[in-house]
Design an enzyme around this catalytic site. Structure first.
Site, PDB file in Angstrom:
ATOM      1  N   ASP A  14      -5.652 -13.348  -2.778  1.00 57.48           N
ATOM      2  CA  ASP A  14      -5.341 -12.365  -1.748  1.00 57.48           C
ATOM      3  C   ASP A  14      -4.450 -13.037  -0.710  1.00 57.48           C
ATOM      4  O   ASP A  14      -4.782 -14.125  -0.200  1.00 57.48           O
ATOM      5  CB  ASP A  14      -6.627 -11.850  -1.090  1.00 57.48           C
ATOM      6  CG  ASP A  14      -6.345 -10.786  -0.037  1.00 57.48           C
ATOM      7  OD1 ASP A  14      -6.186  -9.612  -0.430  1.00 57.48           O
ATOM      8  OD2 ASP A  14      -6.283 -11.138   1.157  1.00 57.48           O
ATOM      9  N   GLU A  56      -2.264  -6.346  -1.608  1.00 51.76           N
ATOM     10  CA  GLU A  56      -1.753  -7.714  -1.633  1.00 51.76           C
ATOM     11  C   GLU A  56      -2.621  -8.636  -2.488  1.00 51.76           C
ATOM     12  O   GLU A  56      -2.547  -9.857  -2.381  1.00 51.76           O
ATOM     13  CB  GLU A  56      -1.662  -8.272  -0.208  1.00 51.76           C
ATOM     14  CG  GLU A  56      -2.985  -8.460   0.503  1.00 51.76           C
ATOM     15  CD  GLU A  56      -3.429  -7.211   1.266  1.00 51.76           C
ATOM     16  OE1 GLU A  56      -4.225  -7.362   2.194  1.00 51.76           O
ATOM     17  OE2 GLU A  56      -2.965  -6.097   0.933  1.00 51.76           O
TER      18      GLU A  56
END
Length: 579
Positions: free
Chosen positions: A436, A479
């Site tokens: 992440d 993301e």
């Protein structure tokens, strides 16, 4: 391919057995009442019949057995063997021998010597009285004639089987198509041969014209029939292959199936399939070379106009050659050795050449015109199938990939991971990397979503460079990214994860798509990564995802970000995972 040692043994056996056998039979022949005009008529008939052999599985079948019977009854074994040898020679000249195949001449001479002597020996076992003129007048003569013909047939098939097995190293089935055609021609012509024998003793050599014309014309008609039947079978086969090709929805499988069917459809020793690339070059994408004699390798390229394939691509017309000397000067690189017959044709789609197919055989004049047409038809099927497969793969790919990064989407990731766990008793390890990007929302808020998109694309590019070909890369969502590593343990996965982290943090991402239009900005990004592995710390796909996710949040995010966390090194105390 017959080795040199076997060829030498064949020539040696012929040199010893053949002259001695001829001399022995000549000494026992009776030429006192020989009628040369009659003999010439029978010889002409045998030669005419030999001009129309039926090629069944590359084995010539012709109406010689019935004629050999009549010649044996009237002129004796020596004369029958000489005329048979002449007929066999004519047949061999028609089967397109090369210099290295000349051993087939003595081999066939020996085979027909054994056949003639064996059949004559069986006939003499009956010890029938009377001369040839009185043959067939009693039931016992008929009983002798039938075993004679049956012996010729069985010896012929036995010798062919043994020859192909021990000389050519081919394990053919006993009852192949050639067996049934040989049986049919042998006993189909027997009544006509017996009628010729009886009529010959009534009206002389004129009988050869009356009956011989029927025998020769029947031989020719059967040859045409077999050719038509063979072509119809090939057309049916091409139709079946066409349907099989159109059912393929994978480009690689379509090409592999096409090559597999082509080499089964026509006699091929080497086959080359070229793709016409966007740069207008020919790239070798499939190579069939079971004998490992080609100087070329899959992936080789050549220019348009270079060699036979390049010339056919430039001109757009296929070519077919029967002898090496007809095309060797057009092959401007090292030509495949031993090759004689060549067939090269373009593969077209929408009037545009997309590929070139080259087929080679070590036999001369092996490719007929109808075979060229069949291969061309099959190539058209393949071109249409490739287009279907390409469109299918494009559609499938677009539904499985993230349009922004080009990585697989969550749906594909989920199915791929579950697919690795299908079946029981999986022994190979599986590792999962979950990552992440840190503070990514701040980047979007400060520089805009287009700048954020540039970073996501840049991260995907760096992942592709680091992960191996077996890795499955996916944009998990937002993301977040995921990397599935089949056959990879936790220690190796941890090393890969650390390489990914360093690659992302070591060099900033550049973008012009900021809120301040046109301004070049370099953005530093860090990433938090979690790693979990099967079977070290998970039992199924769902648990593997949960543990990798937990390692990312608890071991990396909560410990300060920009780090790699391995699940089996986490303290197993329950901790809250931020949403």
């Amino acid at each position: 391919m017959v080795n040199s040692s076997k060829k030498r043994w064949i020539w040696a056996a012929w040199a010893i057995i053949w002259p001695a056998s001829l001399y022995f039979l000549y000494q026992r022949a009776n030429f006192d009442e020989l009628k040369w005009l009659d003999l010439s008529a029978f010889t002409a008939l045998a030669i005419i019949v030999a001009l129309f052999p039926i090629m069944v599985n590359q084995i010539p079948v012709f109406f010689l057995n019935g004629i050999a019977l009549v010649i044996y009854l009237n002129f004796g074994l020596f004369v029958e063997l000489i005329i048979t040898t002449c007929s066999v020679t004519i047949v061999l000249l028609q089967v397109r021998m090369t210099r290295k195949d000349l051993f087939r001449i003595p081999l066939n001479y020996l085979m027909f010597l054994l056949m003639s002597v064996s059949a004559a020996g069986v006939y003499r076992l009956f010890d029938l009285p009377g001369s040839a003129a009185h043959a067939l007048e009693t039931p016992m003569h008929i009983v002798g004639v039938l075993p004679y013909s049956l012996t010729l047939f069985m010896m012929n098939h036995l010798l062919i089987t043994l020859t192909r097995r021990y000389i050519y190293d081919k394990r053919d089935k006993i009852f192949e198509r050639s067996f049934f055609w040989e049986f049919m021609t042998t006993f189909y012509i027997l009544p006509a041969a017996l009628l010729l024998h009886l009529l010959y003793h009534q009206i002389g050599w004129i009988a050869v014209i009356f009956i011989g014309f029927s025998i020769a014309s029947t031989s020719y008609i059967l040859r045409l029939y077999y050719g038509s039947r063979s072509m119809n079978e090939h057309l049916r086969l091409v139709s079946e292959i066409g349907h099989e090709l159109t059912g393929q929805l994978n480009v690689k499988e379509t090409l592999d199936l096409f090559m597999k069917r082509i080499v089964a459809l026509v006699p091929v020793d080497q086959a080359y399939l070229y793709d016409v690339t966007d740069s207008r070059k020919l790239k070798l994408i499939r190579l069939y070379d079971p004998k490992k004699r080609s100087f070329y390798q899959q992936g080789d390229s050549k220019e348009i106009g270079e060699g036979i394939a390049g010339s056919v691509c430039m001109k757009g017309n296929g070519v077919r050659y029967g002898k090496r000397k007809q095309w060797i000067d057009k092959w401007n690189r090292t030509a495949p050795p031993h090759s004689e017959s060549l067939m090269c044709l373009p593969i077209e789609r929408d009037n545009q050449i997309i590929g070139i197919l080259v087929l080679l055989s070590e036999q001369r004049n092996i490719y007929e015109k109808y075979q060229f047409m069949l291969v061309d038809l099959l190539a058209n099927f393949m071109a249409a199938s490739l287009l279907n497969a390409y469109h299918y793969e494009q559609t499938k790919d677009s539904s499985e990939r993230c349009p922004l990064t080009g990585l697989y989407n969550y749906g594909y990731f989920d199915n791929a991971l579950k697919g690795l766990f299908l079946g029981s008793g999986r022994a190979n390890p599986i590792s999962l990397i979950m990552m992440d990007l840190d503070h990514f929302k701040q980047i979007n808020d400060t520089y805009g979503h287009e700048a954020g998109n540039d970073i996501l694309r840049g991260v995907a590019d760096r992942l592709r460079k680091i992960a191996g070909e077996e890795a499955i890369l996916a944009r998990y969502g937002g993301e977040e990214f995921a990397v599935i590593l089949p056959d990879c343990g936790s220690s190796q996965a941890a090393a890969i994860a650390e390489t990914i982290r360093e690659s992302i943090t070591a060099q900033p991402f550049e973008t012009k798509h900021t809120l301040d239009s046109g301004q070049q900005v370099a953005l530093n990004v860090t990433v938090s990564i979690g790693v979990a592995s099967y079977p070290e710390n998970s039992e199924d796909a769902l648990e593997l995802v949960r543990h990798a996710d937990r390692a990312m949040y608890v071991g990396a995010k909560q410990k300060g970000r920009n780090r790699v966390s391995i699940y089996n090194k986490l303290k197993q105390a329950p901790e809250d995972i931020p949403s």
